[in-house]
Motif scaffolding. Structure first.
Motif, PDB file in Angstrom:
ATOM      1  N   MET A  10      48.373  46.607  64.671  1.00  0.00           N
ATOM      2  CA  MET A  10      47.704  47.464  65.476  1.00  0.00           C
ATOM      3  C   MET A  10      48.571  48.242  66.575  1.00  0.00           C
ATOM      4  O   MET A  10      49.373  47.309  67.244  1.00  0.00           O
ATOM      5  CB  MET A  10      46.211  46.907  66.501  1.00  0.00           C
ATOM      6  N   HIS A  11      48.716  49.390  66.750  1.00  0.00           N
ATOM      7  CA  HIS A  11      49.487  49.987  67.710  1.00  0.00           C
ATOM      8  C   HIS A  11      48.681  50.892  68.275  1.00  0.00           C
ATOM      9  O   HIS A  11      47.624  51.646  68.114  1.00  0.00           O
ATOM     10  CB  HIS A  11      50.376  50.848  66.897  1.00  0.00           C
ATOM     11  N   LEU A  12      48.663  50.839  69.837  1.00  0.00           N
ATOM     12  CA  LEU A  12      47.919  51.765  70.737  1.00  0.00           C
ATOM     13  C   LEU A  12      48.820  52.583  71.615  1.00  0.00           C
ATOM     14  O   LEU A  12      49.858  52.283  71.971  1.00  0.00           O
ATOM     15  CB  LEU A  12      47.226  50.809  71.860  1.00  0.00           C
ATOM     16  N   TYR A  13      48.685  53.933  71.637  1.00  0.00           N
ATOM     17  CA  TYR A  13      49.302  54.680  72.510  1.00  0.00           C
ATOM     18  C   TYR A  13      48.239  56.009  73.017  1.00  0.00           C
ATOM     19  O   TYR A  13      47.304  55.941  72.846  1.00  0.00           O
ATOM     20  CB  TYR A  13      50.710  55.545  72.160  1.00  0.00           C
ATOM     21  N   LEU A  14      48.704  56.467  74.282  1.00  0.00           N
ATOM     22  CA  LEU A  14      47.839  57.526  74.553  1.00  0.00           C
ATOM     23  C   LEU A  14      48.263  58.910  74.430  1.00  0.00           C
ATOM     24  O   LEU A  14      49.645  59.437  74.649  1.00  0.00           O
ATOM     25  CB  LEU A  14      47.500  57.289  76.251  1.00  0.00           C
ATOM     26  N   LYS A  15      47.326  59.762  73.987  1.00  0.00           N
ATOM     27  CA  LYS A  15      47.716  61.046  73.663  1.00  0.00           C
ATOM     28  C   LYS A  15      47.703  62.183  74.947  1.00  0.00           C
ATOM     29  O   LYS A  15      48.526  62.803  75.168  1.00  0.00           O
ATOM     30  CB  LYS A  15      46.682  61.823  72.811  1.00  0.00           C
ATOM     31  N   ASP A  16      46.961  61.628  75.581  1.00  0.00           N
ATOM     32  CA  ASP A  16      47.061  62.178  77.211  1.00  0.00           C
ATOM     33  C   ASP A  16      46.192  61.127  78.188  1.00  0.00           C
ATOM     34  O   ASP A  16      45.856  60.084  77.474  1.00  0.00           O
ATOM     35  CB  ASP A  16      46.323  63.505  77.255  1.00  0.00           C
ATOM     36  N   GLU A  17      46.266  61.667  79.327  1.00  0.00           N
ATOM     37  CA  GLU A  17      45.576  60.408  80.156  1.00  0.00           C
ATOM     38  C   GLU A  17      44.115  60.108  80.015  1.00  0.00           C
ATOM     39  O   GLU A  17      43.635  58.998  80.345  1.00  0.00           O
ATOM     40  CB  GLU A  17      45.469  61.009  81.693  1.00  0.00           C
ATOM     41  N   GLN A  18      43.528  60.672  79.226  1.00  0.00           N
ATOM     42  CA  GLN A  18      42.009  60.663  78.755  1.00  0.00           C
ATOM     43  C   GLN A  18      41.798  60.299  77.220  1.00  0.00           C
ATOM     44  O   GLN A  18      40.475  59.812  77.099  1.00  0.00           O
ATOM     45  CB  GLN A  18      41.135  61.832  79.077  1.00  0.00           C
ATOM     46  N   HIS A  19      42.723  60.042  76.431  1.00  0.00           N
ATOM     47  CA  HIS A  19      42.536  59.870  74.970  1.00  0.00           C
ATOM     48  C   HIS A  19      43.361  58.790  74.474  1.00  0.00           C
ATOM     49  O   HIS A  19      44.722  58.907  74.509  1.00  0.00           O
ATOM     50  CB  HIS A  19      42.803  61.373  74.237  1.00  0.00           C
ATOM     51  N   LEU A  20      42.976  57.782  74.041  1.00  0.00           N
ATOM     52  CA  LEU A  20      43.761  56.595  73.465  1.00  0.00           C
ATOM     53  C   LEU A  20      43.520  56.695  72.046  1.00  0.00           C
ATOM     54  O   LEU A  20      42.734  56.917  71.313  1.00  0.00           O
ATOM     55  CB  LEU A  20      42.968  55.157  73.872  1.00  0.00           C
ATOM     56  N   THR A  21      44.895  56.614  71.388  1.00  0.00           N
ATOM     57  CA  THR A  21      45.050  56.650  69.864  1.00  0.00           C
ATOM     58  C   THR A  21      45.163  55.153  69.390  1.00  0.00           C
ATOM     59  O   THR A  21      46.247  54.503  69.992  1.00  0.00           O
ATOM     60  CB  THR A  21      46.052  57.563  69.304  1.00  0.00           C
ATOM     61  N   VAL A  22      44.709  54.700  68.404  1.00  0.00           N
ATOM     62  CA  VAL A  22      44.582  53.513  67.896  1.00  0.00           C
ATOM     63  C   VAL A  22      44.987  53.661  66.211  1.00  0.00           C
ATOM     64  O   VAL A  22      44.153  54.375  65.797  1.00  0.00           O
ATOM     65  CB  VAL A  22      43.431  52.654  68.083  1.00  0.00           C
ATOM     66  N   THR A  23      45.858  52.982  65.838  1.00  0.00           N
ATOM     67  CA  THR A  23      46.377  52.827  64.462  1.00  0.00           C
ATOM     68  C   THR A  23      46.378  51.602  64.026  1.00  0.00           C
ATOM     69  O   THR A  23      46.820  50.832  64.752  1.00  0.00           O
ATOM     70  CB  THR A  23      47.704  53.515  63.960  1.00  0.00           C
ATOM     71  N   ILE A  24      45.783  51.014  62.746  1.00  0.00           N
ATOM     72  CA  ILE A  24      45.702  49.935  62.310  1.00  0.00           C
ATOM     73  C   ILE A  24      46.072  49.919  60.933  1.00  0.00           C
ATOM     74  O   ILE A  24      45.780  50.839  60.097  1.00  0.00           O
ATOM     75  CB  ILE A  24      44.161  49.403  62.210  1.00  0.00           C
ATOM     76  N   GLU A  25      47.281  49.051  60.757  1.00  0.00           N
ATOM     77  CA  GLU A  25      47.698  48.952  59.266  1.00  0.00           C
ATOM     78  C   GLU A  25      47.634  47.646  58.585  1.00  0.00           C
ATOM     79  O   GLU A  25      47.398  46.670  59.121  1.00  0.00           O
ATOM     80  CB  GLU A  25      49.302  49.123  59.536  1.00  0.00           C
ATOM     81  N   ASP A  26      47.031  47.631  57.336  1.00  0.00           N
ATOM     82  CA  ASP A  26      46.928  46.482  56.352  1.00  0.00           C
ATOM     83  C   ASP A  26      48.241  45.897  55.971  1.00  0.00           C
ATOM     84  O   ASP A  26      48.931  46.648  55.282  1.00  0.00           O
ATOM     85  CB  ASP A  26      45.959  46.902  55.234  1.00  0.00           C
ATOM     86  N   LEU A  27      48.094  44.673  56.280  1.00  0.00           N
ATOM     87  CA  LEU A  27      49.566  44.039  56.111  1.00  0.00           C
ATOM     88  C   LEU A  27      49.337  42.808  54.857  1.00  0.00           C
ATOM     89  O   LEU A  27      50.178  42.066  54.692  1.00  0.00           O
ATOM     90  CB  LEU A  27      50.239  43.123  57.403  1.00  0.00           C
ATOM     91  N   GLY A  28      48.025  42.678  54.475  1.00  0.00           N
ATOM     92  CA  GLY A  28      47.818  41.952  53.445  1.00  0.00           C
ATOM     93  C   GLY A  28      47.561  40.545  53.957  1.00  0.00           C
ATOM     94  O   GLY A  28      47.167  40.181  55.141  1.00  0.00           O
ATOM     95  N   PHE A  29      47.779  39.482  53.139  1.00  0.00           N
ATOM     96  CA  PHE A  29      47.621  38.177  53.526  1.00  0.00           C
ATOM     97  C   PHE A  29      48.496  37.270  52.825  1.00  0.00           C
ATOM     98  O   PHE A  29      48.203  36.576  51.766  1.00  0.00           O
ATOM     99  CB  PHE A  29      46.101  37.668  53.431  1.00  0.00           C
ATOM    100  N   GLY A  30      49.683  37.331  52.947  1.00  0.00           N
ATOM    101  CA  GLY A  30      50.785  36.531  52.441  1.00  0.00           C
ATOM    102  C   GLY A  30      50.726  36.590  51.086  1.00  0.00           C
ATOM    103  O   GLY A  30      50.569  37.939  50.170  1.00  0.00           O
ATOM    104  N   ALA A  31      50.608  35.238  50.355  1.00  0.00           N
ATOM    105  CA  ALA A  31      50.852  35.158  48.780  1.00  0.00           C
ATOM    106  C   ALA A  31      49.348  35.489  48.114  1.00  0.00           C
ATOM    107  O   ALA A  31      49.288  35.690  46.884  1.00  0.00           O
ATOM    108  CB  ALA A  31      51.144  34.018  48.357  1.00  0.00           C
ATOM    109  N   PHE A  32      48.209  35.391  48.946  1.00  0.00           N
ATOM    110  CA  PHE A  32      46.949  35.662  48.550  1.00  0.00           C
ATOM    111  C   PHE A  32      46.547  36.875  48.167  1.00  0.00           C
ATOM    112  O   PHE A  32      45.841  37.257  47.276  1.00  0.00           O
ATOM    113  CB  PHE A  32      45.997  34.769  49.471  1.00  0.00           C
ATOM    114  N   ARG A  33      47.110  37.941  48.938  1.00  0.00           N
ATOM    115  CA  ARG A  33      46.822  39.475  48.867  1.00  0.00           C
ATOM    116  C   ARG A  33      47.785  40.377  49.311  1.00  0.00           C
ATOM    117  O   ARG A  33      48.234  40.405  50.393  1.00  0.00           O
ATOM    118  CB  ARG A  33      45.557  39.786  49.589  1.00  0.00           C
TER     119      ARG A  33
END
Length: 426
Positions: free
Chosen positions: A390-413
């Motif tokens: 998860m990465h968080l940053y602010l676009k401006d003082e009132q808006h938070l942008t959150v991005t979430i990336e799927d990294l799988g689960f080791g050798a299982f997925r």
């Protein structure tokens, strides 16, 4: 405040369209001082201009640039900060110049004035302060300072409001126990900042309000004595009316008059009114000193800095975190702390998500009464345990942008590296 390394210099640099100022601190003194262009005098303003000498690639800066232009020996380039923010190339004698490069040249030349104190290579940290700070100005300033060749990575930015705050909290507390006003006279207006602290919060929260009022332009001042005295009388009357309207019935500890054109010569009645029951100070290097204090605070937090937080327009006004399981125990994990500059606020976190397809952020406002939960639904996430970034940053003082990336689960997925993005209004 004192530097730990005697060979280093901390700099506060006030950058405006019409002037700049340079304040500094070394370990040889507890005081923050300001560079003067005239020895033994308080001539702090360095005109923010360059002059290209006609026919040759030779550049002058500041007052020397103005002199060469007035003598007809070169082409004057003014408003360097605005030109850099606009980004349009400048045509001079048939050649095109990038405005950011010209601003870089000016700052590099003006920093050379530090040779009175130490080599520019001895700068250990620098805070640049401007009237406003946003993503656009930060992008330009980062480009400029990256080309200065400074031997430090401790380069930060703050607004004039924040410089005012940092200056004040380093003054005796009786000067800011109640409201403090900064009254800046420039061109044909007066800008007022009002600082007040909420002592019922922990840490103490400081706010600064801003207002701007039209006012008589100081220049040009008539040469005829009778006309000059008449204009000064009108200035005094109008300024007295203005400060009465703003300051009447207010509990004020101190007032700071910022600008080169305040003078007892015309402020006869208005100055008498201002000084009744209040401490009044006059000068024009508060912002550069405040920038230096702000940089020193970043390097080594003072007791007053730990106990106070400034919440201006550029500040993140909420604590942002989430509940996580750590060693089987539920606990709060802080992601972003209130009080920092929103344009610098970023956070990264890798974590495991089991069964749920959502993440919840806890947003606690320092200026509101309640916390709120922001739920981010991760649609079509593969079943089972997932490792996410998860990465968080602010676009401006009132808006938070959150991005979430799927990294799988080791050798299982295997990782899909799919990215989900959501914007949250604070």
């Amino acid at each position: 405040m004192k530097l730990l390394n005697s060979e280093k210099v901390v700099v506060g640099y006030d950058l405006c369209d019409d002037y700049c100022q340079i304040s500094y601190c070394t370990s040889e003194s507890d005081n923050v001082e300001t560079i003067s262009s005239v020895a033994g005098a308080e001539v702090f303003n360095i005109p923010t201009v360059l002059c290209k000498r006609e026919g040759v690639n030779q550049w002058f800066y500041g007052k020397e640039a103005i002199r060469y232009a007035q003598e007809g020996q070169g082409i004057l380039v003014e408003r360097l900060l605005s030109l850099a923010l606009d980004g349009e190339p400048i045509q001079i004698e048939g050649n095109s110049f990038q405005p950011a490069a010209l601003l870089t040249l000016f700052i590099k030349r003006s920093l050379g004035m530090l040779s009175q104190i130490a080599s520019v290579d001895k700068i250990s940290a620098i805070m640049i302060t401007c009237e406003r700070m946003n993503h656009e100005s930060l992008e330009v300033l980062n480009q400029v300072v990256s080309n200065l060749g400074l031997k430090t990575d401790k380069i930060y930015f703050q607004s004039h409001k924040e410089s005012f705050y940092h200056y004040m909290i380093q003054q005796p507390e009786e000067l800011w126990r109640f409201q403090t006003f900064l009254c800046e006279y420039r061109d044909n207006h007066v800008r007022m900042y009002r600082m007040e602290c909420n002592k019922y919060t922990n840490p103490v929260v400081a706010f600064i309000d801003e207002a701007e009022y039209p006012f008589i332009s100081y220049e040009p001042m008539p040469e005829n004595e009778s006309m000059r005295l008449d204009k000064q009388r009108r200035m005094d009357e109008e300024f007295l009316e203005l400060v009465k309207r703003v300051y009447e019935n207010q509990l004020i500890s101190s007032i700071y008059l910022i600008g080169e054109h305040y003078s007892e010569e015309w402020m006869k009645e208005s100055l008498k009114y201002l000084c009744k029951g209040r401490r009044v100070f006059q000068g024009n290097n508060l912002y550069s000193k405040g920038a230096c204090y702000g940089m020193l605070e970043r390097l080594q937090e003072s007791e007053v800095g730990r106990n106070h937080v400034f919440l201006g327009n550029e500040k993140l006004k909420s604590n942002i975190g989430m509940k996580i399981l750590r060693r089987g125990q539920e606990s709060y994990f802080a992601l972003l702390d209130a009080g920092g500059n929103w344009f610098e606020a970023e956070a990264d976190l890798e974590f495991y998500l089991y069964e749920e397809n959502y993440v919840e952020l806890i947003i606690t406002s320092l200026v509101g009464k309640n916390s709120k939960i922001a739920r981010i639904v991760i649609e079509d996430l593969p079943e089972g345990i997932s490792r996410l970034r998860m990465h968080l940053y602010l676009k401006d003082e009132q808006h938070l942008t959150v991005t979430i990336e799927d990294l799988g689960f080791g050798a299982f997925r295997e990782a899909t590296h799919r990215v989900w993005e959501e914007e949250i209004e604070l």
